[in-house]
Design an enzyme around this catalytic site. Structure first.
Site, short mmCIF file in Angstrom:
data_model
loop_
_atom_site.label_atom_id
_atom_site.label_comp_id
_atom_site.label_asym_id
_atom_site.label_seq_id
_atom_site.Cartn_x
_atom_site.Cartn_y
_atom_site.Cartn_z
N LYS A 44 0.93 -1.26 0.01
CA LYS A 44 0.19 -0.09 0.02
C LYS A 44 0.52 1.21 0.20
CE LYS A 44 -0.53 -0.12 5.07
NZ LYS A 44 -1.34 -0.58 6.11
N ARG A 142 -10.37 0.41 15.13
CA ARG A 142 -10.40 1.45 14.11
C ARG A 142 -11.42 0.31 12.68
NH1 ARG A 142 -4.68 1.74 11.58
NH2 ARG A 142 -5.14 -0.39 10.52
N TYR A 276 15.14 30.29 7.03
CA TYR A 276 13.99 31.13 7.43
C TYR A 276 14.02 31.33 8.77
CZ TYR A 276 11.40 30.81 2.32
OH TYR A 276 11.84 30.24 0.96
N MET A 324 10.91 23.96 1.64
CA MET A 324 9.73 23.42 1.18
C MET A 324 10.89 22.17 -0.09
SD MET A 324 7.15 24.80 -1.81
CE MET A 324 5.66 24.97 -0.94
C1 LIG Z 1 -0.45 -1.31 6.40
C2 LIG Z 1 -1.20 -2.70 7.55
C3 LIG Z 1 -0.45 -4.03 7.47
C4 LIG Z 1 1.11 -4.13 7.64
O1 LIG Z 1 1.97 -3.62 8.80
P1 LIG Z 1 3.22 -3.45 9.18
O2 LIG Z 1 3.01 -3.13 10.35
O3 LIG Z 1 4.23 -2.36 8.06
O4 LIG Z 1 3.87 -5.03 8.72
C5 LIG Z 1 -0.69 -5.61 7.78
N1 LIG Z 1 -2.07 -4.93 7.69
C6 LIG Z 1 -3.11 -4.10 7.98
C7 LIG Z 1 -4.71 -4.15 7.72
C8 LIG Z 1 -2.65 -3.29 7.24
O5 LIG Z 1 -2.85 -2.01 6.87
#
Ligand SMILES: *Cc1c(COP(=O)(O)O)cnc(C)c1O
Length: 399
Positions: A44, A142, A276, A324
C-alpha cells in the site's frame, strides 16, 4: 519536468535508490520466520514510498504469494501492471469500485453490513462471485466488525454465499500493539480472534485463510501466524519499532537509500543566520552545504535543527529550518565539491544515518519517513534481477 525520465546515469538532484535484492532477501527472511504461513507483501501507499509495482514483482519473485493494499485503486493498479497473484484490499468507502474489483478477482476486506450489501449488488451485476474476507475488530478499535455485530455479519455473508454472490475466502483481524510484545492487548486480541473465527466456522464459514499478523507480530509472535502473515514495513528492511530490535537483529536490510547532490558549498562568517527564521546562527567562520531537498520531497520540517546527513564521511545536522525544496548543513569548514553526495538515510553500513534516525530526529516512526518521500524524488532501482540468488535455496533443497 519529470525527473524520473532522466536516464539512470544522469546526475540527479536527489534520488531514492531502492535495492530490490535487499527487498527479496527480506521476503526470504520473513518466510523463514513464518514458515508455516503464506506471505502477503503489503505494498500500500506505493509500497511505503518504495514503488508498488517493482516492489510487488520483487516480493513475488522471492516467494510472496499474496499482495495487500489499503485501497481498491491500489489493488487494481497491481492487476493493471500484470500481477496475477492473489491481491487483497481492505479500505472501502460507499460507492467504491466493487464491480471492477470483483471482475479483477481481488479479495475484498469487509468489516460491515453496508459493505457486504454493496458487494452483493456488484457481484449480481457482474454475474460473478466476489471473494470476501470478513474482518473482525478484536480490539484495535479501527476498521473491523465488533464482536457484538459479528453474528449478523457472518449470517449475512452465509446468505450471500448461498445465493452465489459471495465466497468467504478469509477471516482476519489486525493488532493494536504488536510492536509492544507483552502488551496485554496482544494476548486479548489473539483470544478474541480465536473465538470470532471459531464462531464463524461453527456457523459454516470455510475460509481459505485466517490471518492477523503484521510485521511486528510476524517477527515476535509465532502463535499469531495462522495461515498467512501480512508484512509491510519489514519487507522494506525497517524494524517496526526500535524497542523490539534493529533490522539487523531480524536479518533485515533497509531497501531505500535517500541521497542528494550538494547544490552549493560556500564560506560564511561567524554570526550568519541560516534559512528562514534564522533559527541557526553560525557559531564561527564555517562552510555551509546546500542540500536540495525539502518538505515538498517529504523531508520532515520537524527535523529542522536535528535531521542527520552524511557528507564527506561525516554526520552533519540540518542547520536551521527545512524549507520546501532545500535545507542547509554546517560543514564546519570542510569543502566537499559541489555535487558531492549527501546521504540522508540508508541501510547504515556505509556510516550513513537510517530512516529510524530521521524518525527519532523528527518525533515520528520510520514508517512515516520512507512513506512520505515525495513523487518529485525519482526512485532508482538497483539489483532488479534475482539471478543466482536462489541457487543456495535450490542446492539446500536438493541436498
Ligand atoms: C499496513 C497494514 C499491514 C502491514 O503492517 P506492517 O506493520 O507495516 O507490517 C498489515 N495489515 C493491515 C490491515 C495494514 O493496514
Amino acid at each position: 519536468m519529470n525527473e524520473t525520465a532522466h536516464p539512470r546515469t544522469a546526475p540527479l538532484r536527489a534520488r531514492a535508490e531502492i535495492d530490490l535484492a535487499a527487498l527479496r532477501a527480506n521476503v526470504r527472511a520473513l518466510r523463514d520466520r513464518a514458515s508455516g504461513a503464506a506471505l502477503m507483501a503489503v505494498v500500500k501507499s506505493d509500497a511505503y514510498g518504495h514503488g508498488a509495482i517493482p516492489c510487488a514483482r520483487a516480493a513475488v519473485a522471492a516467494g510472496a504469494t499474496w499482495l495487500g493494499t489499503a485501497t481498491p485503486e491500489e489493488a487494481l493498479a497491481l492487476r493493471a501492471a500484470g500481477l496475477t497473484e492473489r491481491v487483497m484490499c481492505w479500505l472501502w468507502t460507499p460507492g467504491g469500485p466493487w464491480r471492477e474489483a470483483i471482475e479483477a478477482g481481488l479479495d475484498l476486506g469487509v468489516s460491515a453490513m453496508w459493505a457486504l450489501a454493496e458487494v452483493r449488488a456488484a457481484a449480481r451485476a457482474a454475474g460473478r462471485t466476489a471473494r470476501v474476507q470478513l474482518k473482525a475488530d478484536t480490539g484495535l478499535g479501527r476498521n473491523g466488525c465488533p464482536p457484538a455485530d459479528w453474528p449478523d455479519l457472518v449470517a449475512e455473508a452465509l446468505r450471500a454465499e448461498a445465493e452465489g454472490t459471495v465466497r468467504v475466502t478469509g477471516l482476519w483481524s489486525h493488532f493494536a500493539c504488536a510492536d509492544e510484545p507483552g502488551h496485554p492487548s496482544v494476548a486479548a486480541q489473539l483470544t478474541r480472534f480465536h473465538e470470532m473465527v471459531a464462531y464463524a466456522e461453527r456457523q459454516g464459514v470455510r475460509p481459505e485463510i485466517r490471518h492477523i499478523a503484521n510485521s511486528p507480530a510476524t517477527l515476535t509472535l509465532p502463535e499469531s501466524h495462522f495461515d498467512l502473515v501480512r508484512t509491510g514495513i519489514a519487507l522494506y528492511g525497517i524494524s517496526p519499532s526500535p524497542g523490539i530490535g534493529t533490522p539487523h537483529d531480524f536479518g533485515l536490510r533497509p531497501a531505500m537509500t535517500l541521497a542528494a547532490s550538494l547544490a552549493l558549498v560556500k564560506h560564511v562568517p561567524g554570526g550568519h543566520g541560516v534559512s528562514y527564521g534564522h533559527q541557526y546562527v553560525t557559531p564561527g567562520e564555517t562552510t555551509l552545504g546546500l542540500v536540495p531537498v525539502g518538505y515538498a520531497d517529504g523531508i520532515p520540517r520537524h527535523a529542522s535543527g536535528s535531521g542527520p546527513v552524511l557528507v564527506g564521511g561525516k554526520w552533519r545536522t540540518v542547520a536551521g529550518r527545512v524549507a520546501m525544496d532545500q535545507f542547509v548543513v554546517d560543514l564546519g569548514g570542510d569543502e566537499p565539491e559541489v555535487g558531492a553526495e549527501a546521504v540522508l538515510f540508508g541501510p547504515g553500513d556505509r556510516g550513513e544515518p537510517t530512516a529510524e534516525d530521521w524518525a527519532q530526529a523528527s518525533g515520528t516512526i520510520a514508517y512515516e519517513i520512507v512513506t512520505r518521500i515525495g513523487t518529485r524524488v525519482p526512485r532508482v532501482y538497483v539489483n532488479e534481477e534475482p539471478d543466482g540468488e536462489r541457487e543456495g535455496d535450490r542446492a539446500a533443497q536438493d541436498g
